[in-house]
Write a protein that holds these residues in place. Structure first.
Motif, PDB file in Angstrom:
ATOM      1  N   ASP A 485     -37.146 126.532  50.767  1.00  0.00           N
ATOM      2  CA  ASP A 485     -35.997 125.717  51.125  1.00  0.00           C
ATOM      3  C   ASP A 485     -34.761 126.328  50.472  1.00  0.00           C
ATOM      4  O   ASP A 485     -34.761 126.611  49.269  1.00  0.00           O
ATOM      5  N   CYS A 486     -33.697 126.506  51.233  1.00  0.00           N
ATOM      6  CA  CYS A 486     -32.500 127.139  50.696  1.00  0.00           C
ATOM      7  C   CYS A 486     -31.853 126.289  49.611  1.00  0.00           C
ATOM      8  O   CYS A 486     -31.063 126.803  48.806  1.00  0.00           O
ATOM      9  N   ASN A 487     -32.158 124.980  49.558  1.00  0.00           N
ATOM     10  CA  ASN A 487     -31.604 124.114  48.530  1.00  0.00           C
ATOM     11  C   ASN A 487     -32.450 124.084  47.260  1.00  0.00           C
ATOM     12  O   ASN A 487     -32.030 123.498  46.263  1.00  0.00           O
ATOM     13  N   SER A 502     -34.062 128.965  61.019  1.00  0.00           N
ATOM     14  CA  SER A 502     -33.399 127.699  61.319  1.00  0.00           C
ATOM     15  C   SER A 502     -34.248 126.873  62.268  1.00  0.00           C
ATOM     16  O   SER A 502     -34.860 127.391  63.216  1.00  0.00           O
ATOM     17  N   GLU A 517     -35.797 119.236  56.915  1.00  0.00           N
ATOM     18  CA  GLU A 517     -35.963 120.650  56.568  1.00  0.00           C
ATOM     19  C   GLU A 517     -35.411 121.495  57.706  1.00  0.00           C
ATOM     20  O   GLU A 517     -36.135 122.040  58.521  1.00  0.00           O
ATOM     21  N   THR A 518     -34.069 121.588  57.743  1.00  0.00           N
ATOM     22  CA  THR A 518     -33.431 122.265  58.871  1.00  0.00           C
ATOM     23  C   THR A 518     -33.263 123.759  58.648  1.00  0.00           C
ATOM     24  O   THR A 518     -33.268 124.529  59.598  1.00  0.00           O
ATOM     25  N   ASN A 520     -34.572 127.093  56.373  1.00  0.00           N
ATOM     26  CA  ASN A 520     -35.478 127.719  55.422  1.00  0.00           C
ATOM     27  C   ASN A 520     -35.153 129.198  55.322  1.00  0.00           C
ATOM     28  O   ASN A 520     -34.566 129.784  56.231  1.00  0.00           O
ATOM     29  N   GLU A 537     -34.090 119.799  44.683  1.00  0.00           N
ATOM     30  CA  GLU A 537     -33.212 120.258  45.755  1.00  0.00           C
ATOM     31  C   GLU A 537     -31.783 119.896  45.406  1.00  0.00           C
ATOM     32  O   GLU A 537     -31.490 118.748  45.067  1.00  0.00           O
TER      33      GLU A 537
END
Length: 538
Positions: A485-487, A502, A517-518, A520, A537
């Motif tokens: 997850d990018c967050n 995406s 989860e939009t 990754n 996150e």
């Protein structure tokens, strides 16, 4: 014969001895108390303008070794070697001090002294006792000071505030009494007093004899241990009872290869040792012994008569127990530039490495020594890039000679040392780094996310960057099926290939129950690449 000084007495060193290579011994002690004995090298304004001339256990000598800490010997609690003709001109005064390390006061000390030895012979001694003090926690014992020539003064001045008050009260010139000039004599070399078992070096001749040439001074050696004066006795009914902490049991040494190991106490010979208890659980008692009581409770039958009921065990008492309770939280000094003090606190020693440190503004929680904090400007281009990419860092520059302690909001801190390689870290997760590192904003291409890309900071070179995380992170190797997850991702190796995956679709966003989860990140790379993910996150 040594001259006996009282408080306030002073004299020229040349009147005491013709030597300039001197031994200074300090004897101070009290039951249950610990002392730090130091020497401050002060300038003409009686200020410690150069901390390299603060001589103590962690800095045992000055740069040119004109002042050296020798340690305890010959009945002295601490001793120094002072070579007056090698002291730089900027140092005008040497102040020998004793400070309490922990609880207590100077009125508790027994008879003590500070003495000067030249050529193996004691030339002056200033004796003191605890009756001269009350609640002081530090005392300035004696001074070498330069006024035309080097002189010695017996000070004996105490301070209630301890070391802090001692540092603030350096000053006050003492009027001196001029002594009649003594006949010139050959300068003896540096040597402490002779051993007790050795024959006396000096004795009055039985009859007048012809003058002889001066003999060379004896080589340096430890002075003889004088008989310590009897300590003042306290009445039995008023003497405090000090309970010493139990010494931890030494671990059992492993047996030699091919030889049986000796069974532990209570263990049947030939029987294997009981397995270790799982983490967080209590270990079972040895064979034939009762099980230990849970933490905070006393075992059955061990209640001490007269002891207060309901007080959990392990609570530190006053006095010696307080030191034991604070011991686990003392400063950790490993001799490295970056040293974690615990999971949330980082210590950087600016005296090592030479270069400064760039840290997040407001992250300093404490510092020691002479440290300068300055604003680090990113410039117009840097601010523009930071605002556009979200990777702006408000930094301060830490320089000087000292130690700086850094932390931020209780985050876990992890020093990452780079040796010519690189690492990508989000600017939000950077606490501090060596100024010698190169850093820039790197773009991670992608579609279907706001702005069409993600950004991160790339650090390269030789140095250390301190990464902060929420909680304990996990480090995963990069495989063809590694997604994050990018967050939640904190950092990754610079050689990794990052692809944005995406899952944004209009239909999925139009219905409730969307997974959230939009976006990754997919990582690819050769073996050895890694990613760091935190259990949080942003």
């Amino acid at each position: 014969m040594a001259r006996e000084f009282q408080r306030g007495h002073k004299a020229k060193i040349s009147d005491l001895t013709a030597g300039t290579d001197l031994y200074v011994g300090v004897q101070i002690a009290a039951p249950g108390l610990t002392f730090d004995i130091s020497c401050f090298g002060l300038d003409a304004n009686e200020q410690l303008s150069d901390d390299r001339y603060f001589i103590f256990f962690n800095q045992p000598k000055s740069p040119e070794e004109s002042i050296q800490l020798l340690g305890a010997q010959s009945g002295d609690t601490e001793s120094f070697r002072v070579t007056l003709d090698r002291i730089p001109a900027a140092i005008q005064k040497l102040s020998f001090t004793a400070t309490l390390d922990g609880a207590g006061q100077m009125s508790q000390i027994g008879p003590g002294y500070i003495r000067i030895v030249a050529g193996g012979e004691e030339v002056v001694r200033y004796a003191f006792t605890g009756s001269e003090f009350t609640t002081e926690r530090a005392v300035m014992l004696g001074d070498f000071y330069l006024k035309d020539v080097w002189r010695f003064a017996a000070v004996g001045q105490g301070f209630d505030g301890g070391l802090d008050a001692l540092l603030k009260n350096f000053g006050g010139e003492v009027a001196e009494e001029e002594a009649p000039p003594a006949p010139a004599a050959a300068a003896p070399g540096f040597a402490p007093p002779a051993q007790a078992t050795a024959p006396p070096a000096f004795g009055a001749p039985a009859a007048p004899s012809a003058p002889q040439a001066p003999q060379p001074a004896p080589s340096f050696g430890a002075p003889s241990a004088p008989t310590p004066p009897p300590a003042p006795q306290q009445p039995v009914h008023t003497a405090p009872t000090i309970a010493a902490p139990l010494a931890p049991q030494a671990p059992q040494a492993p047996s030699r290869y091919g030889q049986p190991q000796q069974p532990q106490f209570g263990q049947v010979p030939g029987q294997a040792a009981p397995p270790a208890a799982p983490f967080g659980q209590q270990a079972p008692a040895p064979y034939g012994q009762p099980a230990p009581a849970p933490y905070g409770q006393q075992p059955p039958g061990s209640m001490t008569p007269g002891a207060p009921q309901g007080v959990p065990q392990g609570v530190p008492a006053t006095g010696a127990g307080l030191q034991a309770a604070l011991q686990p939280y003392k400063e950790t000094a490993t001799g490295q530039r970056w040293t974690p003090q615990n999971q949330q606190l980082m210590r950087v020693d600016l005296t090592m490495g030479g270069a400064g440190v760039l840290a997040r503004q407001g992250s300093m929680v404490m510092y020691q020594g002479k440290v300068d904090f300055g604003y680090k400007s990113a410039g117009f281009v840097g601010r523009a890039v930071g605002n556009a990419t979200g990777q702006e860092m408000q930094l301060m520059r830490c320089t000087g000679r000292g130690q700086v302690f850094l932390a931020e909001e209780g985050s876990h801190l992890h020093p990452v040392e780079l040796q010519g390689d690189g690492i990508c870290v989000s600017a939000e997760n950077v606490l501090a780094f060596d100024e010698s590192l190169q850093y820039e904003v790197r773009r991670v291409e992608g579609h279907g996310i706001p702005g069409g890309a993600l950004f991160t900071m790339l650090f390269q070179g030789t140095g250390t960057v301190v990464v902060k995380t929420h909680g304990t992170p996990v480090v995963l190797p990069v495989t063809p099926t590694t997604f994050a997850d990018c967050n939640a991702v904190v950092a990754w190796s610079a050689a990794s290939q990052v692809i944005v995956s995406s899952q944004v679709r209009l239909r999925r966003n139009a219905y409730p129950g969307h997974s959230g989860e939009t976006v990754n990140l997919q990582f690819r790379g050769a073996p050895g690449n890694f990613i760091v993910v935190q259990p949080y996150e942003v």
